[in-house]
Scaffold this active site. Structure first.
Site, PDB file in Angstrom:
ATOM      1  CB  CYS A   1      46.705  23.851  45.469  1.00 23.80           C
ATOM      2  SG  CYS A   1      46.827  24.731  47.041  1.00 23.80           S
TER       3      CYS A   1
ATOM      4  CB  CYS B   1      49.594  20.451  47.751  1.00 22.89           C
ATOM      5  SG  CYS B   1      48.160  21.483  48.170  1.00 22.89           S
TER       6      CYS B   1
ATOM      7  CG  HIS C   1      48.076  25.784  50.500  1.00 21.90           C
ATOM      8  ND1 HIS C   1      48.403  24.527  50.048  1.00 21.90           N
ATOM      9  CD2 HIS C   1      48.084  25.692  51.863  1.00 21.90           C
ATOM     10  CE1 HIS C   1      48.609  23.717  51.067  1.00 21.90           C
ATOM     11  NE2 HIS C   1      48.403  24.397  52.177  1.00 21.90           N
TER      12      HIS C   1
ATOM     13  CD  GLU D   1      49.692  26.959  45.331  1.00 23.67           C
ATOM     14  OE1 GLU D   1      50.672  26.226  45.100  1.00 23.67           O
ATOM     15  OE2 GLU D   1      49.339  27.284  46.486  1.00 23.67           O
TER      16      GLU D   1
ATOM     17  CD  GLU E   1      66.625  14.171  43.475  1.00 23.35           C
ATOM     18  OE1 GLU E   1      66.090  13.051  43.547  1.00 23.35           O
ATOM     19  OE2 GLU E   1      67.761  14.362  42.985  1.00 23.35           O
TER      20      GLU E   1
END
Length: 245
Positions: free
Chosen positions: A155, A152, A122, A124, A86
């Site tokens: 993206c 994000c 990035h 992606e 987490e």
């Protein structure tokens, strides 16, 4: 709920301890390097050079970061970056493993991975500009991603734009963790991506094992899943379901 809170506190303490230990190790190594370094410092060299008129020290320029591409991920990198904790301290890059099925074309199944450090384009976006720059609109293209964290907000907007423009591409994203899922813009981006036809999933324990077997330089060794893998999956799965409902 109380048990869940205690578990989260333990995770946070563990992550904080790991980061603190890493910082201490780096600091100690730096101090040792200074103690054993007998060469003059850059500042001293520059001063001497100016006085002697021989030379001047030029500032070092670091090369621009380039996205890493390949067929197999380093096992240590995978275990760290894909761990579905987490509190993801130090996990400041995205690793994107991909499968592309273009049906019965001669190209067959494409497979590989991309890695970035969020210092430039990035992973992606790089996928659509380098790995799949063109795709015949008459051919159905099925794309599957296994990513260390969900996209994000920037993206998600770009991916949604691609899916709307190229209707023949069907994308499924399996994410080990949800990136900053508490942020309103992140949640809006995930919803927009879902509305554009992208299937969003959180990686189950079996998905981690599949990714390890398919994309990692594992020397035919099985993946030993971490203790909280299933519990963390259920946590992120619940959060994603709440966002997309």
């Amino acid at each position: 709920m109380a048990e869940k809170s205690r578990t989260q506190m333990k995770r946070k303490e563990k992550e904080t301890t790991e980061v603190t230990m890493d910082v201490k190790e780096v600091k100690n190594e730096g101090e040792k390097a200074v103690e054993h370094d007998k060469s003059p410092s850059a500042e001293a060299a520059a001063t001497n050079g100016d006085q002697n008129g021989d030379f001047q020290v030029e500032p070092m320029e670091l090369p621009p970061f380039e996205t890493i591409t390949g067929d197999r991920v380093d096992p240590f990198v995978f275990k760290f970056q894909f761990k579905n904790v987490e509190y993801s301290s130090g996990r400041n890059k995205t690793i994107l493993c991909y499968l592309v099925d273009r049906g019965d074309t001669a190209d067959g199944l494409l497979k590989g991975f991309l890695e970035d450090e969020h210092a430039g384009t990035h992973a992606e976006e790089v996928f659509f500009t380098q790995c799949l720059p063109h795709c015949d609109s008459a051919i159905k293209c099925t794309v599957t991603w296994y990513v260390s964290s969900s996209p994000c907000s920037a993206c998600t907007a770009k991916i949604a734009e691609v899916l709307k423009a190229r209707k023949n591409i069907k994308l499924t994203i399996f994410a080990a963790r949800l990136f900053e899922w508490e942020e309103a813009e992140i949640q809006a981006g995930l919803k927009a991506l879902h509305a554009a036809g992208c299937k969003l999933r959180v990686m189950k324990p079996l998905d981690f094992s599949y990714t390890w077997d398919t994309f990692v330089e594992n020397d035919e060794q099985p993946l030993n899943l971490w203790e909280d893998c299933k519990e963390n999956y259920e946590y992120y799965h619940e959060k994603l379901a709440d966002i997309l409902q």
